[in-house]
Write an enzyme that holds these catalytic residues in place. Structure first.
Site, PDB file in Angstrom:
ATOM      1  N   ASN A  10      69.574  18.163 119.698  1.00  0.00           N
ATOM      2  CA  ASN A  10      70.538  18.147 118.601  1.00  0.00           C
ATOM      3  C   ASN A  10      70.232  19.361 117.730  1.00  0.00           C
ATOM      4  OD1 ASN A  10      72.047  17.713 116.327  1.00  0.00           O
ATOM      5  ND2 ASN A  10      71.061  15.784 115.739  1.00  0.00           N
ATOM      6  N   LYS A  12      71.784  20.494 115.275  1.00  0.00           N
ATOM      7  CA  LYS A  12      72.165  20.339 113.857  1.00  0.00           C
ATOM      8  C   LYS A  12      72.899  21.596 113.364  1.00  0.00           C
ATOM      9  CE  LYS A  12      68.553  16.931 113.318  1.00  0.00           C
ATOM     10  NZ  LYS A  12      67.582  16.242 112.473  1.00  0.00           N
ATOM     11  N   HIS A 104      74.437   9.436 113.376  1.00  0.00           N
ATOM     12  CA  HIS A 104      73.164  10.065 112.992  1.00  0.00           C
ATOM     13  C   HIS A 104      72.881   9.758 111.519  1.00  0.00           C
ATOM     14  CE1 HIS A 104      70.035  12.969 112.235  1.00  0.00           C
ATOM     15  NE2 HIS A 104      69.876  13.061 113.538  1.00  0.00           N
ATOM     16  N   GLU A 106      71.808  11.513 109.259  1.00  0.00           N
ATOM     17  CA  GLU A 106      72.267  12.549 108.318  1.00  0.00           C
ATOM     18  C   GLU A 106      73.749  12.361 108.001  1.00  0.00           C
ATOM     19  OE1 GLU A 106      70.621  15.793 110.585  1.00  0.00           O
ATOM     20  OE2 GLU A 106      68.629  15.036 110.067  1.00  0.00           O
ATOM     21  N   GLU A 176      66.087   6.417 115.958  1.00  0.00           N
ATOM     22  CA  GLU A 176      65.575   7.507 115.130  1.00  0.00           C
ATOM     23  C   GLU A 176      65.194   6.968 113.752  1.00  0.00           C
ATOM     24  OE1 GLU A 176      67.023  11.572 116.707  1.00  0.00           O
ATOM     25  OE2 GLU A 176      68.470  10.885 115.232  1.00  0.00           O
ATOM     26  N   GLY A 182      62.489  15.157 111.094  1.00  0.00           N
ATOM     27  CA  GLY A 182      62.218  16.418 110.415  1.00  0.00           C
ATOM     28  C   GLY A 182      61.000  16.401 109.512  1.00  0.00           C
ATOM     29  N   SER A 221      60.820  13.931 115.062  1.00  0.00           N
ATOM     30  CA  SER A 221      59.627  14.774 115.186  1.00  0.00           C
ATOM     31  C   SER A 221      59.019  14.771 116.582  1.00  0.00           C
ATOM     32  CB  SER A 221      58.572  14.387 114.131  1.00  0.00           C
ATOM     33  OG  SER A 221      59.082  14.615 112.827  1.00  0.00           O
TER      34      SER A 221
HETATM   35  P1  13P Z   1      63.601  16.337 114.483  1.00  0.00           P
HETATM   36  O1  13P Z   1      63.242  16.372 115.944  1.00  0.00           O
HETATM   37  O2  13P Z   1      63.772  17.699 113.884  1.00  0.00           O
HETATM   38  O3  13P Z   1      62.700  15.439 113.708  1.00  0.00           O
HETATM   39  O4  13P Z   1      65.075  15.676 114.398  1.00  0.00           O
HETATM   40  C1  13P Z   1      65.318  14.514 115.087  1.00  0.00           C
HETATM   41  C2  13P Z   1      66.765  14.232 115.046  1.00  0.00           C
HETATM   42  O5  13P Z   1      67.329  13.936 114.003  1.00  0.00           O
HETATM   43  C3  13P Z   1      67.516  14.353 116.310  1.00  0.00           C
HETATM   44  O6  13P Z   1      68.813  13.854 116.172  1.00  0.00           O
END
Ligand code: 13P
Length: 263
Positions: A10, A12, A104, A106, A176, A182, A221
């Site tokens: 992903n 982002k 997600h 976010e 997640e 992150g 992560s």
């Molecule tokens: P990270 O791997 O940067 O922690 O992000 C995970 C994520 O949100 C994947 O959708």
């Protein structure tokens, strides 16, 4: 039941035309010869055309092209019309996208997407014959309050109670935990396994057969150093990778770790 692992990147809100072309070409080189793991990337939709072109170019191995599927980080529930700024299932299909991330954290947080709205997206994807990658997971506060299972169940129930368990046939769930995204603080393999087993068990209350085949990725992560241990867990069927998916060598280590662990 043997499930074929899926590792998805992903990206982002990152990249550019040049970055997309370069990263896809590097991924094709790095992943050459991988056969035991499904792989997908979700660049920003702006760059799906660049990603599609780079995947289809034959400068590198044509075999590798076939193992990297395209995906998207979001989709709207509407197929066409006056919905400014939105992207439809049909548009994503036009670029050959297959795996579509919905729910997600976010988007739940910054765009106030509700469980009900996300269930509608799930339905739109099934209708279009695309693969939903449904993200679920608890916040740090919910985790500390012992609400992890209740939160995951509620997020799953929004789909289960409207579309039924069969909707999860051929679908993907990404667990997640918000506190792991992150932050560099991944869930431990044992922590993630416990929640994955709960998720599979929750689906199994409706249909054991559907639960047995559903892919449950871990995300939060995941990197080249911790992936292999996560994949030793029986209910962790792959990973949804953020930051580490922007670097081809690290992403390739994760894919190869999944291939090896699930061989
Ligand atoms: P990270 O791997 O940067 O922690 O992000 C995970 C994520 O949100 C994947 O959708």
């Amino acid at each position: 039941m043997a499930r074929r692992p899926l590792v998805m990147g992903n990206w982002k809100l990152n990249g550019s035309k040049a970055f997309t072309k370069a990263l896809v070409e590097e991924l094709k080189r790095e992943l050459d010869g991988v056969t035991g793991c499904d792989v997908a990337i979700a660049p920003p939709v702006m760059y799906l055309a660049e990603a599609e072109a780079a995947l289809n170019s034959c400068e590198c191995s044509c075999q590798t092209k076939q193992i990297i599927a395209l995906g998207s980080q979001n989709v709207d529930v509407n197929v066409s019309g006056a919905f400014t700024g939105d992207i439809s299932t049909e548009m994503l299909k036009d670029f050959g996208a297959k795996y579509i991330i919905i729910g997600h954290s976010e988007r739940r947080t910054y765009h106030k997407e509700s469980d009900e709205f996300i269930a509608k997206k799930f339905a739109a994807l099934k209708q279009a014959d695309l693969v939903p990658v449904l993200c679920i997971g608890e916040t740090e506060a919910e985790n500390e309050a012992g609400q992890t299972e209740a939160v995951c169940a509620k997020q799953l129930d929004a789909v289960l109670n409207t579309l039924g368990a069969d909707a999860f046939n051929g679908a993907v769930i990404a667990y997640e935990p918000v506190w792991a995204i992150g932050t560099g603080k991944s869930a431990t393999p044992a922590q993630a396994q416990a929640v994955h087993a709960f998720i599979r068990g929750h689906i199994a209350k409706h249909s054991q057969a559907v639960a047995d085949q559903v892919i449950i990725q871990y995300g939060g992560s995941v990197n080249d150093a911790n992936a292999a241990e996560l994949f030793t867990q029986p209910d962790i069927d792959g990973a949804l990778v953020g930051g580490a998916s922007l670097k081809a060598p690290a992403f390739a280590v994760i894919v190869k770790a999944a291939e090896k662990a699930k061989a």
